[in-house]
Design an enzyme around this catalytic site. Structure first.
Site, PDB file in Angstrom:
ATOM      1  N   TYR A  48      31.276 -35.825  39.248  1.00  0.00           N
ATOM      2  CA  TYR A  48      30.425 -37.015  39.097  1.00  0.00           C
ATOM      3  C   TYR A  48      30.152 -37.318  37.626  1.00  0.00           C
ATOM      4  CZ  TYR A  48      29.243 -36.252  44.066  1.00  0.00           C
ATOM      5  OH  TYR A  48      29.277 -36.067  45.427  1.00  0.00           O
ATOM      6  N   ASN A 237      13.580 -44.252  53.111  1.00  0.00           N
ATOM      7  CA  ASN A 237      14.458 -43.187  53.608  1.00  0.00           C
ATOM      8  C   ASN A 237      13.701 -41.895  53.889  1.00  0.00           C
ATOM      9  OD1 ASN A 237      16.662 -44.904  53.418  1.00  0.00           O
ATOM     10  ND2 ASN A 237      17.287 -44.159  51.402  1.00  0.00           N
TER      11      ASN A 237
END
Length: 282
Positions: A48, A237
């Site tokens: 990443y 979330n």
């Protein structure tokens, strides 16, 4: 935050904040927001190219390091045994931490069997607490199991209502491996989020279809990392612990047609062989 106990005795938060495809600047801006919202599990990877940014946020966070759960992943270039130990140390240096809570082999290519031995040695040295795999098929997981002194604690794979991974879970049911879901919301697929099996419970419980999907994951025993840069969505979330789907509702979700968004090929795709030089992170 609820947690699951892994097969090595360590616990893992069921909901995390993933930084896939986030630039270092985005990590610096949004990871503190996620931590402030209540996230304690951070999922990054060598590939990443933002571990340095994650480490800086962790170092400056008011939340103590021991109260955070940090995951990173090694790419196949790190798998040869002689290289793997060095790259685990490099991962810790980039993150600015003495240990990671979970380290995964990111892709099922190359010398992953020899890498597993180096991963086990990192556990024994206290550099890593738990180890696992990502994107491995059942057959390749069993290659690891055939030589493992430490059984993989986690398997991170694509999982969502359109690809519930029940067959893979059944094949590995006797291992105690915890499943982590990437693409947990179906890659933002509006068709999925419009399914009556999701919108019906959403209306009944006063939730969004995305919250119903995350609740389904929770009841499936999956760990998830729904990606968002929006602080309101971060909060939404997390707001999945005050309702429970019925058996009938879960069955309706499990009856949805099955198809993955991404097929893991047998041979490494080009992006796997070209990812390198993690030291160039800013």
């Amino acid at each position: 935050m609820q947690s699951l106990t892994m097969n090595d005795g360590h616990t893992i938060p069921v909901l995390g904040y993933g930084v896939f495809q986030m630039t270092s600047a985005e990590v610096a801006a949004h990871l503190p927001e996620a931590i402030a919202a209540g996230y304690r599990h951070i999922d990054t990877a060598n590939a990443y190219f933002n571990e340095v940014a994650v480490g800086r946020v962790v170092a400056s966070s008011p939340v103590a390091r021991e109260d955070l759960f940090i995951t990173s992943k090694l790419f196949p270039q790190s798998y040869p045994y002689a290289q793997c130990g060095k790259d685990i140390d490099a991962t810790l240096e980039r993150l600015g931490t003495d240990y990671v809570d979970l380290l995964l082999l990111h892709q099922p290519y190359g010398e992953y069997v020899s890498a597993w031995r180096a991963m086990e040695e990192a556990v024994e040295a206290g550099k890593v607490r738990s180890i696992g795999l990502s994107n491995f098929s059942a057959a390749k997981v069993h290659e690891i199991l055939d030589v493992a002194r430490i059984v993989p604690a986690v398997l991170q794979v694509e999982a969502h209502p359109y690809w519930n991974q029940h067959a893979l879970k059944a094949a590995l049911a006797d291992t105690g491996i915890v499943f982590e879901a990437w693409y947990p919301l179906g890659h933002g697929d509006r068709t999925l989020l419009a399914e009556p099996a999701l919108t019906g419970p959403a209306a009944r419980y006063g939730k969004t279809a995305a919250q119903v999907v995350l609740r389904w994951h929770l009841q499936e025993g999956n760990v998830t990392f729904p990606k968002t840069l929006n602080p309101q969505h971060m909060a939404d979330n997390l707001d999945i612990f005050d309702f429970t789907l019925t058996g009938e509702e879960v069955a309706a979700i499990n009856a949805l047609p099955q198809r993955p968004y991404y097929q893991v090929p047998d041979e490494p795709p080009a992006f796997v062989t070209t990812v390198m030089d993690y030291s160039r992170q800013a």
